[in-house]
Design a protein around this motif. Structure first.
Motif, PDB file in Angstrom:
ATOM      1  N   GLN A  78      94.125  27.820  25.403  1.00 28.82           N
ATOM      2  CA  GLN A  78      95.319  27.148  25.934  1.00 28.82           C
ATOM      3  C   GLN A  78      95.161  26.801  27.406  1.00 28.82           C
ATOM      4  OE1 GLN A  78      99.137  28.886  25.077  1.00 28.82           O
ATOM      5  NE2 GLN A  78      98.455  29.759  23.147  1.00 28.82           N
ATOM      6  N   VAL A  79      94.573  27.717  28.158  1.00 26.51           N
ATOM      7  CA  VAL A  79      94.423  27.502  29.599  1.00 26.51           C
ATOM      8  C   VAL A  79      93.050  27.997  30.036  1.00 26.51           C
ATOM      9  CG1 VAL A  79      96.881  27.644  30.146  1.00 26.51           C
ATOM     10  CG2 VAL A  79      95.523  29.737  30.090  1.00 26.51           C
ATOM     11  N   ILE A  80      92.579  27.431  31.131  1.00 28.30           N
ATOM     12  CA  ILE A  80      91.309  27.891  31.710  1.00 28.30           C
ATOM     13  C   ILE A  80      91.569  29.202  32.449  1.00 28.30           C
ATOM     14  CG2 ILE A  80      89.535  27.374  33.437  1.00 28.30           C
ATOM     15  CD1 ILE A  80      89.867  24.429  32.737  1.00 28.30           C
ATOM     16  N   PRO A  81      90.774  30.247  32.194  1.00 28.98           N
ATOM     17  CA  PRO A  81      90.974  31.528  32.884  1.00 28.98           C
ATOM     18  C   PRO A  81      90.971  31.349  34.402  1.00 28.98           C
ATOM     19  CG  PRO A  81      89.353  31.755  31.122  1.00 28.98           C
ATOM     20  CD  PRO A  81      89.633  30.292  31.259  1.00 28.98           C
ATOM     21  N   ARG A  82      91.802  32.105  35.071  1.00 30.75           N
ATOM     22  CA  ARG A  82      91.929  31.967  36.525  1.00 30.75           C
ATOM     23  C   ARG A  82      90.600  32.143  37.254  1.00 30.75           C
ATOM     24  NH1 ARG A  82      97.587  34.886  38.398  1.00 30.75           N
ATOM     25  NH2 ARG A  82      98.982  33.661  37.077  1.00 30.75           N
ATOM     26  N   GLU A  83      89.779  33.070  36.747  1.00 34.06           N
ATOM     27  CA  GLU A  83      88.518  33.341  37.430  1.00 34.06           C
ATOM     28  C   GLU A  83      87.516  32.199  37.287  1.00 34.06           C
ATOM     29  OE1 GLU A  83      88.306  35.332  33.340  1.00 34.06           O
ATOM     30  OE2 GLU A  83      89.776  35.098  34.960  1.00 34.06           O
ATOM     31  N   ALA A 134      92.830  20.271  30.194  1.00 37.32           N
ATOM     32  CA  ALA A 134      92.915  20.358  28.732  1.00 37.32           C
ATOM     33  C   ALA A 134      91.728  19.644  28.094  1.00 37.32           C
ATOM     34  CB  ALA A 134      94.231  19.742  28.254  1.00 37.32           C
ATOM     35  N   ARG A 135      91.330  18.523  28.652  1.00 43.27           N
ATOM     36  CA  ARG A 135      90.161  17.792  28.136  1.00 43.27           C
ATOM     37  C   ARG A 135      88.869  18.570  28.378  1.00 43.27           C
ATOM     38  NH1 ARG A 135      91.459  11.443  28.576  1.00 43.27           N
ATOM     39  NH2 ARG A 135      93.706  11.563  28.835  1.00 43.27           N
ATOM     40  N   LEU A 136      88.789  19.220  29.535  1.00 40.74           N
ATOM     41  CA  LEU A 136      87.609  20.037  29.835  1.00 40.74           C
ATOM     42  C   LEU A 136      87.497  21.210  28.855  1.00 40.74           C
ATOM     43  CD1 LEU A 136      87.690  20.155  33.747  1.00 40.74           C
ATOM     44  CD2 LEU A 136      85.951  19.046  32.314  1.00 40.74           C
ATOM     45  N   LEU A 137      88.626  21.814  28.510  1.00 38.60           N
ATOM     46  CA  LEU A 137      88.614  22.918  27.549  1.00 38.60           C
ATOM     47  C   LEU A 137      88.072  22.454  26.201  1.00 38.60           C
ATOM     48  CD1 LEU A 137      92.035  24.595  28.381  1.00 38.60           C
ATOM     49  CD2 LEU A 137      89.828  25.759  28.393  1.00 38.60           C
ATOM     50  N   LEU A 138      88.529  21.294  25.741  1.00 38.06           N
ATOM     51  CA  LEU A 138      88.035  20.763  24.469  1.00 38.06           C
ATOM     52  C   LEU A 138      86.542  20.453  24.560  1.00 38.06           C
ATOM     53  CD1 LEU A 138      88.443  19.690  21.619  1.00 38.06           C
ATOM     54  CD2 LEU A 138      89.171  17.510  22.608  1.00 38.06           C
ATOM     55  N   LEU A 150      87.819  26.169  17.032  1.00 44.86           N
ATOM     56  CA  LEU A 150      89.169  26.716  17.174  1.00 44.86           C
ATOM     57  C   LEU A 150      89.857  26.010  18.340  1.00 44.86           C
ATOM     58  CD1 LEU A 150      88.418  30.564  16.902  1.00 44.86           C
ATOM     59  CD2 LEU A 150      88.842  28.938  15.050  1.00 44.86           C
ATOM     60  N   LEU A 151      91.036  25.435  18.082  1.00 45.31           N
ATOM     61  CA  LEU A 151      91.779  24.735  19.122  1.00 45.31           C
ATOM     62  C   LEU A 151      93.150  25.389  19.282  1.00 45.31           C
ATOM     63  CD1 LEU A 151      91.046  21.021  18.088  1.00 45.31           C
ATOM     64  CD2 LEU A 151      89.764  22.464  19.664  1.00 45.31           C
ATOM     65  N   ASP A 152      93.404  25.942  20.465  1.00 46.10           N
ATOM     66  CA  ASP A 152      94.659  26.642  20.733  1.00 46.10           C
ATOM     67  C   ASP A 152      95.557  25.745  21.597  1.00 46.10           C
ATOM     68  OD1 ASP A 152      96.649  28.479  21.033  1.00 46.10           O
ATOM     69  OD2 ASP A 152      95.382  30.095  21.792  1.00 46.10           O
ATOM     70  N   GLU A 153      96.564  25.147  20.980  1.00 45.93           N
ATOM     71  CA  GLU A 153      97.493  24.223  21.648  1.00 45.93           C
ATOM     72  C   GLU A 153      96.749  23.134  22.425  1.00 45.93           C
ATOM     73  OE1 GLU A 153     100.530  24.183  21.021  1.00 45.93           O
ATOM     74  OE2 GLU A 153     101.261  26.188  20.547  1.00 45.93           O
ATOM     75  N   PRO A 154      95.900  22.339  21.740  1.00 48.04           N
ATOM     76  CA  PRO A 154      95.058  21.371  22.461  1.00 48.04           C
ATOM     77  C   PRO A 154      95.806  20.189  23.064  1.00 48.04           C
ATOM     78  CG  PRO A 154      94.852  21.039  20.099  1.00 48.04           C
ATOM     79  CD  PRO A 154      95.665  22.292  20.287  1.00 48.04           C
ATOM     80  N   THR A 155      97.044  19.902  22.614  1.00 44.19           N
ATOM     81  CA  THR A 155      97.774  18.753  23.159  1.00 44.19           C
ATOM     82  C   THR A 155      98.584  19.094  24.400  1.00 44.19           C
ATOM     83  OG1 THR A 155      99.706  19.134  21.725  1.00 44.19           O
ATOM     84  CG2 THR A 155      97.958  17.707  20.871  1.00 44.19           C
ATOM     85  N   LYS A 175      83.183  18.728  10.754  1.00 40.98           N
ATOM     86  CA  LYS A 175      83.012  20.177  10.639  1.00 40.98           C
ATOM     87  C   LYS A 175      84.370  20.860  10.424  1.00 40.98           C
ATOM     88  CE  LYS A 175      78.653  20.728  13.086  1.00 40.98           C
ATOM     89  NZ  LYS A 175      77.911  21.554  14.068  1.00 40.98           N
ATOM     90  N   THR A 176      84.339  22.187  10.381  1.00 41.18           N
ATOM     91  CA  THR A 176      85.552  22.975  10.118  1.00 41.18           C
ATOM     92  C   THR A 176      86.350  23.141  11.410  1.00 41.18           C
ATOM     93  OG1 THR A 176      84.321  24.169   8.429  1.00 41.18           O
ATOM     94  CG2 THR A 176      86.402  25.139   9.148  1.00 41.18           C
ATOM     95  N   CYS A 177      87.660  22.970  11.295  1.00 44.87           N
ATOM     96  CA  CYS A 177      88.510  23.062  12.480  1.00 44.87           C
ATOM     97  C   CYS A 177      89.780  23.840  12.142  1.00 44.87           C
ATOM     98  CB  CYS A 177      88.858  21.655  12.962  1.00 44.87           C
ATOM     99  SG  CYS A 177      89.814  21.624  14.484  1.00 44.87           S
ATOM    100  N   ILE A 178      90.170  24.754  13.033  1.00 45.89           N
ATOM    101  CA  ILE A 178      91.416  25.516  12.894  1.00 45.89           C
ATOM    102  C   ILE A 178      92.226  25.297  14.168  1.00 45.89           C
ATOM    103  CG2 ILE A 178      92.449  27.758  12.379  1.00 45.89           C
ATOM    104  CD1 ILE A 178      89.740  28.695  11.350  1.00 45.89           C
ATOM    105  N   VAL A 179      93.479  24.863  14.008  1.00 41.41           N
ATOM    106  CA  VAL A 179      94.285  24.431  15.148  1.00 41.41           C
ATOM    107  C   VAL A 179      95.605  25.185  15.223  1.00 41.41           C
ATOM    108  CG1 VAL A 179      95.352  22.448  16.299  1.00 41.41           C
ATOM    109  CG2 VAL A 179      93.303  22.118  14.912  1.00 41.41           C
ATOM    110  N   ILE A 180      95.965  25.616  16.430  1.00 37.96           N
ATOM    111  CA  ILE A 180      97.317  26.111  16.707  1.00 37.96           C
ATOM    112  C   ILE A 180      98.012  25.011  17.499  1.00 37.96           C
ATOM    113  CG2 ILE A 180      98.720  27.807  17.925  1.00 37.96           C
ATOM    114  CD1 ILE A 180      96.386  29.786  17.641  1.00 37.96           C
TER     115      ILE A 180
END
Length: 483
Positions: A78-83, A134-138, A150-155, A175-180
């Motif tokens: 969902q978010v990039i870790p602070r560190e 968000a784009r960098l996370l994807l 695995l995509l956690d709240e990608p939008t 491929k296989t994808c699981i999305v929250i």
């Protein structure tokens, strides 16, 4: 491995964070190769926990999680870790691999192209907007070329163009994808199966079909269960009445009465537990700071980002009591940076009445103290501390029981969002600043939140990419940073 073969299987899996915080109870499901599965469930039901179990970041309390030993998994969180916010792009992507990748630059360019983002590999992560992050996370998940994505709240934080690109990508993804996600339109475009986490039973129900199909199935099931229970209740009452009548007759009639009561007991066992749907938050208001009048905020100029460079822009805008402003523009133009500078009274060209109290909903919740408990956070926001009043308001936001005494850093993102709204209701701001307030929030809560914002009588600045949400709120003016 052939298409359709099982890649992942949960068998009687239970998980708890301790005896007082059970999350999953004896759940069974399987994920087949090439499928695109959505995970649904209430805030705090354990959706992100399920991802951690799949990634072996957590271990099941009981049961077995079966994966092919060669199956690889990558996640877009969902978010990039602070560190990691101080890393360069190159360091950020390199961190996705256990061993150093010497030809990583062309691979970075390839995945950045997929997510439609151009950036120098030496640029620091925290310099990107929320949507760009968000784009960098994807992209950081795609670069691993894993078997399961695995995509956690990608939008979250993505603008309309970004969501369209992501949707097209997933429609064509083999491929296989699981999305929250809570975005119904987004999910309906590609989902072919749903795992529903029931926060009350702690079970997982597996469905075929897209998001809307599953919602319809659940609604029909609840209707059938309620109808069956109503019929049983009617028959049970009739048998109880007969049993009482025959018991009063005495003699052989008492045996008849006994049989009638036994039949009632059998029928009681047939009553099904009707599925409890996610509990929407209670209607609420955000009271406005008292005794404010005149001009609350005025904007004569502001800074936006064009081609990664700051550009000063002359504008004329002002806000008075009961005026709402919608701030729009594409990802990366500087909306979040502008809101933050306004909230901290450091924005050049923006003047705020010195007596105005500011309420700030930040999209990453970094203005909350993650070491505080929910209770401490809410009491701190009150002008006069009142434990009973605070707990009553918190319960309306589904913040009660163990949740209110949990450290904010340990709450789910959705729970942090509800806590942030509860705090705003206690702060009584004169100027309300909201940066993507729909992120992470269960869709059932959004109409309640929209109604509260629509009725807010102070000055308000809103940034949101959810047009459906914005359409429910009175907006008196729009400031488009792109134009």
């Amino acid at each position: 491995m052939s298409k359709g073969e099982s890649l992942l299987r949960f068998e009687a899996v239970s998980f708890e964070y301790g005896p007082k915080k059970p999350i999953l109870h004896e759940v069974d499901f399987s994920i087949r190769k090439g499928t695109k599965t959505t995970i649904m469930g209430q805030n705090g039901a354990g959706k992100s926990t399920l991802f951690q179990l799949i990634l072996n970041e957590l271990s099941a309390t009981e049961g077995t999680i079966n994966k092919n030993k060669d199956t690889t998994i990558a996640i877009s969180r969902q978010v990039i870790p602070r560190e990691e916010l101080t890393l360069t792009i190159r360091e950020f992507f390199q961190k996705r691999f256990a061993k150093k990748v010497y030809d990583i630059d062309p691979r970075i360019d390839e995945v950045l192209n997929i997510v439609h983002l151009k950036a120098d590999h030496g640029r620091i992560i925290k310099s990107f907007s929320g949507g760009q992050q968000a784009r960098l996370l994807l992209a950081s998940a795609l670069i691993q070329n894993a078997d399961i994505l695995l995509l956690d709240e990608p939008t979250n934080n993505l603008d309309k163009v970004g969501i369209a690109h992501l949707t097209d990508f997933l429609v064509n993804y083999e491929k296989t994808c699981i999305v929250i996600s809570h975005d119904a339109n987004f999910l309906n475009a590609f989902t072919d199966g749903v795992l529903y986490l029931d926060v009350f039973t702690r079970k997982i129900e597996q469905y075929s079909g897209n998001y809307n199909t599953v919602l319809s199935e659940i609604a029909l099931r609840i209707e059938r269960e309620n109808r069956k229970n109503a019929q049983l209740a009617k028959e049970m009452q009739a048998n109880k009445d007969k049993a009482n009548f025959f018991a009063m007759k005495g003699g052989q009639m008492r045996l008849v009465a006994k049989k009638m009561r036994e039949k009632v007991e059998e029928m009681e066992e047939e009553i099904v537990d009707v599925r409890k749907e996610d509990k929407p938050i209670r209607p609420f208001t955000i009271p406005c700071q008292e005794e404010i009048s005149g001009e609350i905020l005025s904007i004569s100029s502001l800074s936006i980002m064009l081609e990664h460079k700051p550009v000063e822009k002359r504008v004329t805008a002002e806000l008075r009591r009961n005026q709402h402003l919608l701030l729009t523009g594409p990802n990366g133009i500087g909306k979040t940076t502008l809101l933050e500078s306004i909230a901290h009274a450091t924005a050049k060209g923006v003047k705020i009445n010195k007596d105005i109290k500011i309420g700030y909903y930040r999209q990453d919740f970094s203005n909350l103290n993650f070491e505080q408990t929910g209770r401490e956070c809410l009491l701190e926001a009150m002008q006069e501390r009142n434990e009973h009043a605070m707990r009553g308001l918190a319960a309306g936001f589904n913040i009660s029981g163990d949740v209110i005494n949990t450290k904010i850093g340990s709450l789910s993102e959705g729970q942090k969002g509800l806590l942030a709204f509860a705090r705003l209701a206690l702060e009584r701001p004169g100027l309300l600043i909201l940066d993507e307030p729909t992120n992470h929030i269960n869709f059932r809560h959004l109409p309640v939140i929209a109604k509260a914002l629509d009725a807010y009588q102070g000055a308000m600045i809103l940034v949101s990419h959810s047009h459906e949400f914005v359409d429910q709120i009175r907006m008196d003016s729009i400031l488009d940073l792109e134009k």
